[in-house]
Design an enzyme around this catalytic site. Structure first.
Site, short mmCIF file in Angstrom:
data_model
loop_
_atom_site.label_atom_id
_atom_site.label_comp_id
_atom_site.label_asym_id
_atom_site.label_seq_id
_atom_site.Cartn_x
_atom_site.Cartn_y
_atom_site.Cartn_z
N SER A 32 42.62 19.76 102.65
CA SER A 32 42.65 20.36 101.30
C SER A 32 42.00 19.38 100.34
O SER A 32 41.89 18.18 100.65
CB SER A 32 44.12 20.56 100.88
OG SER A 32 44.23 20.81 99.50
N TYR A 88 53.01 17.98 99.91
CA TYR A 88 51.89 18.75 100.50
C TYR A 88 50.67 17.85 100.59
O TYR A 88 49.97 17.80 101.61
CB TYR A 88 51.62 19.96 99.61
CG TYR A 88 50.40 20.80 99.98
CD1 TYR A 88 50.45 21.74 101.01
CD2 TYR A 88 49.20 20.66 99.28
CE1 TYR A 88 49.35 22.51 101.32
CE2 TYR A 88 48.10 21.43 99.58
CZ TYR A 88 48.17 22.35 100.60
OH TYR A 88 47.07 23.12 100.92
N1 LIG Z 1 44.32 28.84 99.30
C1 LIG Z 1 43.95 27.66 98.85
O1 LIG Z 1 43.60 27.50 97.67
C2 LIG Z 1 43.92 26.46 99.79
C3 LIG Z 1 43.36 25.28 99.31
C4 LIG Z 1 43.33 24.16 100.15
C5 LIG Z 1 43.83 24.25 101.44
N2 LIG Z 1 44.38 25.41 101.87
C6 LIG Z 1 44.90 25.43 103.24
O2 LIG Z 1 44.29 26.48 103.95
C7 LIG Z 1 45.18 26.95 104.97
C8 LIG Z 1 45.27 28.46 104.88
O3 LIG Z 1 45.77 28.75 103.60
P1 LIG Z 1 45.79 30.19 102.95
O4 LIG Z 1 45.61 29.98 101.50
O5 LIG Z 1 44.91 31.12 103.71
O6 LIG Z 1 47.33 30.50 103.19
P2 LIG Z 1 48.13 31.76 103.74
O7 LIG Z 1 49.58 31.47 103.48
O8 LIG Z 1 47.53 33.00 103.23
O9 LIG Z 1 47.84 31.62 105.33
C9 LIG Z 1 48.48 30.65 106.12
C10 LIG Z 1 48.68 31.22 107.51
O10 LIG Z 1 49.40 30.24 108.30
C11 LIG Z 1 50.45 30.93 108.96
N3 LIG Z 1 51.56 30.03 109.29
C12 LIG Z 1 52.37 29.39 108.41
N4 LIG Z 1 53.30 28.70 109.08
C13 LIG Z 1 53.09 28.91 110.40
C14 LIG Z 1 53.73 28.45 111.60
N5 LIG Z 1 54.80 27.65 111.57
N6 LIG Z 1 53.24 28.86 112.80
C15 LIG Z 1 52.16 29.70 112.85
N7 LIG Z 1 51.52 30.16 111.75
C16 LIG Z 1 51.98 29.77 110.55
C17 LIG Z 1 50.88 32.00 107.97
O11 LIG Z 1 51.67 33.00 108.58
C18 LIG Z 1 49.54 32.49 107.45
O12 LIG Z 1 48.98 33.49 108.26
C19 LIG Z 1 46.50 26.21 104.76
O13 LIG Z 1 46.59 25.12 105.66
C20 LIG Z 1 46.38 25.70 103.33
O14 LIG Z 1 47.16 24.55 103.12
C21 LIG Z 1 44.44 26.52 101.08
#
Ligand SMILES: NC(=O)c1ccc[n+]([C@@H]2O[C@H](COP(=O)([O-])OP(=O)(O)OC[C@H]3O[C@@H](n4cnc5c(N)ncnc54)[C@H](O)[C@@H]3O)[C@@H](O)[C@H]2O)c1
Length: 257
Positions: A132, A145
């Site tokens: 991230s 986080y």
């Molecule tokens: N959205 C943002 O702005 C952003 C920015 C930086 C990093 N990220 C990172 O990107 C990744 C995806 O984020 P997103 O925004 O698409 O989030 P999201 O919550 O929409 O998707 C996350 C996915 O991970 C799955 N998940 C969570 N815990 C789990 C577990 N224990 N076992 C299996 N699956 C599990 C969820 O069910 C979901 O499908 C994350 O690691 C997040 O930290 C997101």
């Protein structure tokens, strides 16, 4: 011919958001995609879906045995999953600290532990981890986080240097603000989503929030042979946010005209 033609690609955390967008793009680039997630996928994607908690060692080992039993190899491992947690350190819950580290860091370690032996035998493979913007710089709003995303980059770099001589690459992506269910759930004032999104945008030189597909294309690049000489790196996908030290709107010079 697609960038991932006939590659066996595993997406852990591919039920929604960035993971789902990446799994879909991988399919369109010719990969045989296997999705794992704790949630049911929002849409059918890939050849196989496996329900699992990716922070549980037995579930991950069983998943890897199932994939390797069915396909006999793994070319791409994309660990996308993660959870967010906003709390200042004095008010934070130590149990939440453990949960965030387990889901965001241990999951990446467990999947690497389960799939690396096959990549070592093959002498090939590309691993992509999810960090991230918060894994590159400190942030006041979500220190736990943030620490978990820094840990992901340390693990990624160690894997990269340990297995490069065997033709295995490992990189990470570091998104800024991406419009997903996680981002919207993390917004401090959900009544005024437009105002909060506007405030977020002011920190971004490209002056907009990205779509999940804009991260997916970078993950597919890293997974593919197009990135054959790229390993051990964190690639920001952040609209220029990490390129300078000021809020994004301070770089705009249109107010000088
Ligand atoms: N959205 C943002 O702005 C952003 C920015 C930086 C990093 N990220 C990172 O990107 C990744 C995806 O984020 P997103 O925004 O698409 O989030 P999201 O919550 O929409 O998707 C996350 C996915 O991970 C799955 N998940 C969570 N815990 C789990 C577990 N224990 N076992 C299996 N699956 C599990 C969820 O069910 C979901 O499908 C994350 O690691 C997040 O930290 C997101």
């Amino acid at each position: 011919m697609g960038k991932l033609e006939n590659k066996v690609a595993v997406v852990v955390g591919g039920a929604r958001g960035i993971g789902l967008a990446t799994a879909r793009l991988m399919v369109s680039e010719g990969a045989r995609v296997i999705v794992a997630d704790i949630l049911e996928p929002e849409q059918d994607v890939g050849e196989l879906f496996h329900a699992l908690d990716a922070s549980d060692v037995d579930s991950v080992d069983q998943f890897a045995r199932a994939v390797l039993g069915e396909y006999g190899r793994i070319d791409v491992l994309y660990n996308n999953l993660g959870i967010h947690y906003s709390a200042q350190i004095p008010e934070s819950d130590p149990d939440e600290f453990d949960r965030v580290m387990r889901v965001n860091v241990k999951s990446h370690y467990l999947a690497a532990r389960a799939f690396l032996p096959a990549m070592i035998t093959q002498k090939s493979g590309s691993i992509v981890f999810m960090s991230s913007h918060g894994g590159i710089a400190g942030r006041p709003s979500d220190p736990i986080y943030n620490a978990s995303k820094h840990a992901v980059t340390g693990l990624m770099r160690s894997i990269a240097v340990a297995y490069a001589h065997l033709g295995i690459r490992c990189n990470a992506v570091a998104p800024g603000a991406i419009d997903t269910p996680m981002l919207r759930a993390a917004l401090p004032d959900r009544q005024n989503v437009d105002d909060v999104m506007g405030a977020l945008t002011a920190n971004i030189p490209l002056a907009r929030i990205a779509q999940p597909e804009e991260v997916a294309s970078v993950v597919v690049f890293l997974a593919s042979e197009e990135a054959s000489y790229v390993t051990g790196h964190v690639i920001p996908v952040d609209g220029g946010r990490m390129a300078g030290v000021m809020p994004g709107n301070r770089y705009r010079t249109d107010h000088l005209n």
